[in-house]
Enzyme design. Sequence first.
Site, PDB file in Angstrom:
ATOM      1  N   GLU A 127       0.865  -1.184   0.000  1.00 41.65           N
ATOM      2  CA  GLU A 127       0.000   0.000   0.000  1.00 41.65           C
ATOM      3  C   GLU A 127       0.900   1.232   0.000  1.00 41.65           C
ATOM      4  O   GLU A 127       2.092   1.118   0.294  1.00 41.65           O
ATOM      5  CB  GLU A 127      -0.906  -0.009   1.235  1.00 41.65           C
ATOM      6  N   PRO A 128       0.309   2.408  -0.278  1.00 46.59           N
ATOM      7  CA  PRO A 128       1.158   3.603  -0.290  1.00 46.59           C
ATOM      8  C   PRO A 128       1.896   3.788   1.037  1.00 46.59           C
ATOM      9  O   PRO A 128       3.040   4.205   1.059  1.00 46.59           O
ATOM     10  CB  PRO A 128       0.173   4.738  -0.530  1.00 46.59           C
ATOM     11  N   ALA A 130       2.556   1.332   3.347  1.00 52.91           N
ATOM     12  CA  ALA A 130       3.179   0.140   3.910  1.00 52.91           C
ATOM     13  C   ALA A 130       3.615  -0.809   2.800  1.00 52.91           C
ATOM     14  O   ALA A 130       2.825  -1.210   1.959  1.00 52.91           O
ATOM     15  CB  ALA A 130       2.205  -0.579   4.848  1.00 52.91           C
ATOM     16  N   GLY A 131       4.878  -1.145   2.798  1.00 48.69           N
ATOM     17  CA  GLY A 131       5.385  -2.103   1.835  1.00 48.69           C
ATOM     18  C   GLY A 131       5.817  -3.352   2.563  1.00 48.69           C
ATOM     19  O   GLY A 131       5.165  -4.386   2.524  1.00 48.69           O
ATOM     20  N   SER A 132       6.905  -3.196   3.306  1.00 47.01           N
ATOM     21  CA  SER A 132       7.461  -4.338   4.028  1.00 47.01           C
ATOM     22  C   SER A 132       6.652  -4.672   5.275  1.00 47.01           C
ATOM     23  O   SER A 132       6.679  -5.796   5.753  1.00 47.01           O
ATOM     24  CB  SER A 132       8.897  -4.017   4.452  1.00 47.01           C
ATOM     25  N   ILE A 157       1.324  -2.822  -7.702  1.00 50.49           N
ATOM     26  CA  ILE A 157       0.834  -4.145  -8.031  1.00 50.49           C
ATOM     27  C   ILE A 157       1.371  -4.556  -9.399  1.00 50.49           C
ATOM     28  O   ILE A 157       0.918  -4.052 -10.432  1.00 50.49           O
ATOM     29  CB  ILE A 157      -0.717  -4.175  -8.038  1.00 50.49           C
ATOM     30  N   ARG A 269      35.609  -6.270 -28.931  1.00 53.99           N
ATOM     31  CA  ARG A 269      35.993  -4.869 -28.911  1.00 53.99           C
ATOM     32  C   ARG A 269      37.511  -4.737 -28.812  1.00 53.99           C
ATOM     33  O   ARG A 269      38.118  -5.235 -27.852  1.00 53.99           O
ATOM     34  CB  ARG A 269      35.331  -4.181 -27.716  1.00 53.99           C
ATOM     35  N   GLY A 340      31.722  -0.001 -21.782  1.00 50.71           N
ATOM     36  CA  GLY A 340      32.126   1.407 -21.900  1.00 50.71           C
ATOM     37  C   GLY A 340      30.947   2.259 -22.370  1.00 50.71           C
ATOM     38  O   GLY A 340      29.809   2.017 -21.957  1.00 50.71           O
ATOM     39  N   GLU A 364       9.428  -8.508  -3.694  1.00 53.16           N
ATOM     40  CA  GLU A 364       9.265  -9.649  -2.754  1.00 53.16           C
ATOM     41  C   GLU A 364      10.130  -9.452  -1.509  1.00 53.16           C
ATOM     42  O   GLU A 364      10.774 -10.373  -1.017  1.00 53.16           O
ATOM     43  CB  GLU A 364       9.590 -10.995  -3.421  1.00 53.16           C
TER      44      GLU A 364
END
Lengths: 388, 269, 389
Positions: A127-128, A130-132, A157, A269, A340, A364
């Site tokens: 959610e905005p 809460a993630g972890s 999501i 190269r 490079g 995850e």
Amino acid sequence: MNFSLTEEQKMFRDMFHDFAQGEIAPHAEHLDKAEEPPTENFKKIAMQGLLAAPLPEEYGGAALDALSYSMWLEELGKACMTTAVAVHVHGGMVGMTILREGTEAQKQTYLPQLASGERIGAFAWSEPGAGSDGGGLLTRAVKDGDDYLLTGRKAWISNGAVAGLFLVFAKTDPDAGAKGLSAFLVEREMEGVRVGRTEPTLGLRGLGITPLHLDGVRVPAANLLGGAENEGHAQAMRALDYGRMSVSAIALGAAQQALDYGVKFASERVQFGVPIGQKQAIQNYLAESAAKIKGLRHLVSYVAWLVDEGLPYTDDAAAAKLLGAETAMWVANKMVQVHGGYGYMKEYPIERIYRDCRALDLIEGTGQIQRIVLAANLFKPYGVKIAA
Amino acid sequence: MKIVVTIKQILDPSGFTVNRKREKVFVNREEYIVNPADLNALEMALRVKDHDDETEVVALGLGPPRVDDALREAMARGADSAVLVSDPALPAPVAQAQVADLKIDAHGAARLMAAAVEKIGDVNLVICGTAALDSGAGELPGRLAEALGWPVLPEVYAIDELGDGVVRASQRTARLEADLPALLTVPRDANEPRHIYGARAINAYRQWQVVTWGLDDLGFTPDDLEPLTTVGGRRFPPKRALGTRLEGSIEEAVESVIAQLRAKELIEG
Amino acid sequence: MDFTFSKEHQLLRRAFREFTEQEIAPRIDEIEHSKSGPPADLMEKAAEYGIFGVPFPQKYGGMGAGETGYCILMEELNRVSPSFATVVGAHIGISSMAIYLDGTEEQKQKYLVPMAKGEKIGAFALTEPGAGSDAAATRTRAVREGDSYILDGTKHFITNGSICDVAVVLALTDPALGPRGGMTGFIVESQWEGFKVSKIEDKMGIRGSPTCEIVLEELRVPQENVLGPVGMGFVTFMKTLDVGRTTIGAASLGGAQYVLDRAIEWAVTREAFGGPIAHKQSIQWMIADMAAEIEALRSLVYRTAWLVDTKQPFSREAAICKLFGSEVCSRVTDKALQIHGALGYSRHMPLERGLRDARISEIFEGTNEIQRIVIAANIFQEHGVRIHP
């Protein structure tokens, strides 16, 4: 100890490789540039019966063992990371979770739809705010007769843009923190479901990452995952364990692909009169990448073996995910350097791989969360409980 | 045309925090800036100069030696020269008005600055910021005009005409006219001040000087500056209520605003 | 030892901060989506405030702020827009700088003065498809014909190639001698016949700065536009890159400080597990490491600028600035992104662009691998050992 693959697994590996390189890889650049979900890839993969590959055949899956599944994701990761992550979310995070946790009716309704690609699955956890932190989720599910009314906002999501089935985590007991979560099977066409605009991102640009708005969505009690309230957190943690194994396999593929591109470039190269592969600085980048990848490969296989043996694998999956993400990011970064100036240009795929790989340390569970999981496990024998 | 712009140096508000509970101001970083409205005043003078090469813009400041930096900044933005009125005998830094008690008041400051304007000589116009961000009193421009015996045109947004002994200027809703010499005040929304020119920033320190005049130079003694007013005490201004933040989509937010306005019977229907 | 900035440099920093925040920051999207460099009116405004001539003496139309002032500029520009900083850096730091270092007085009056005033924009055309890190492999040919040279060849990855008025070009005048006496610098005007922009690259970051391939086809350059002595071009170009390296460190410093500030703001406002994430040691460690690296970089950059301004040797320090600075900026930006979690991966946040933009500094103006060779060569030289890449 036996490190050899069975004949069947060898056959699978070759098939996965040929299919991914032949059918998926050629579209990777387009998906990134157009920022389009891999709709065509879903169809092709479904035709091969690999869209939800680890599901049993009775539900339309290919009944892949975990080792074969990780080889499949590795090959997809080599070909196109966007597609690999989309397939992992769809088949692994949603499909396998329903198989593991769902009621028989839920499995019979949804698994064949997922396997055929009729519905694409999405895992609606973050959610905005809460993630972890599962305890910080605000989406509510309120019992109303035979139904639940779901209200809240989900964010980040994956597959959201094309998903037909959202596995939504919501609070049924708001006072119980993470232990008050329940999982619901929410169909896109249910009233009150609104999918927001696709989030523009650094990489994985075809993943269709969206917010999801739930505005009093009426979900029948039959769609409560497993039919049990307040089991959501445990269900999600088991899903994440399996998901972490999957992500580590994708990371392995990405790292291997990046290294392959680097070796090819370094052998072609010419600077200072020789292929740059003759320079020790370049050799060191390649050699260190190879060493890290070899280590990762064995860990990924080992986690898959644990899964297949039915042994506990939470901390091993966390370690594989952590090392996988860091290895892939490290290798991709060094391979940009081997290229490079060319490595910075969109003409060369390493540019895209570098951006895609950065997501691996965020999805995850961030690397920081993997560390918490590992540390908590280390302290367990001493009776010390680690609070995040 | 010779234009004097008054420049006040104030404490940078981003460098201090206000603790209402303890009724104290904590200075985290003691850094100083030019009072914002004075930059608008300077901009108005520079616009005159943009159209007339003969115009000379002089920045005039009052306070402790560090006000030198504010005046050099004014030169870096385009002022031709700068004068600082500073004297160890001036008991307290004017610019620290909000943290230290004033020992000279606006009356004294205005008389000193008037003397400086006269010493600069042949000044046609003085332009001041309407008010300073720190005290916000806006007392100085009026007193300075009085000390000079000049007309004052307050809250000017633009100079329309300047020359032939007359200035015509626009306020927001009225046009004013006065004989020169005159004094204008400029509010903060009158114009967009130009930036500091890099090369002038270098020259302001390496090549140009700020002329400093003490009380002696202006014919004053400390006794001449007895304040007319003294500060009897201080208190915090009343707290302003914060607005509320509306969550959700734009449509939801708009509906919520409408509902609240209806509830307060500010709109009908 | 005195580590304070002079008053004029302090005021200069405020001048640049004011300019970048009020003029550039509101137009980032426009800059990033432009294929033809920053908007013309913004370039004009930057010119009006003297941004294109910061290090050069005022007699050449510059600001006279020295290398220190130039480092302050790059630091401030890169905080807000690495794309804009790249355009300005290529213009000042390598193209104008080459003319300032080795141009004749006439060339300075004709080219450096309008370039310092921002009336003409410069490009530095060294790299070729076959000559990246190995600049000595330059193949572009310059053949003498009467009072002129005829140039033929392809230059690529040329910043400002499509928006430049003036380009300094390295070409082979004597293939038998190669870099030792066989390469010569030329000042070329982009309107001249035979100067063609053949491609604009699509790249990971600094997307608002045009990176171009330029084809030189029978381009006639009058003799008076030879930059430095004939045959000494390689030296001019290498010397110019030396000066430019310090400012990449400065730009990296600005970029790193900016994302650290964002990460701190985020860490004190974002709540997880019952409080601001600033209370988590994983976050604290990242913030502390970022701050430590940035502080070391700041000292390094301004000490090197001081070496340049006081005319002391600075090659090794400049290469260290570029190497260390670019890697610090990438590491710090990566951590800042990580602190933001998934949000950091979004293009709505500046971290994502920061990561893409920062990445180029490890590559351009000599990859970091080349910097390591430069540093090692410089160190071993003191011990009488010559290093060849």
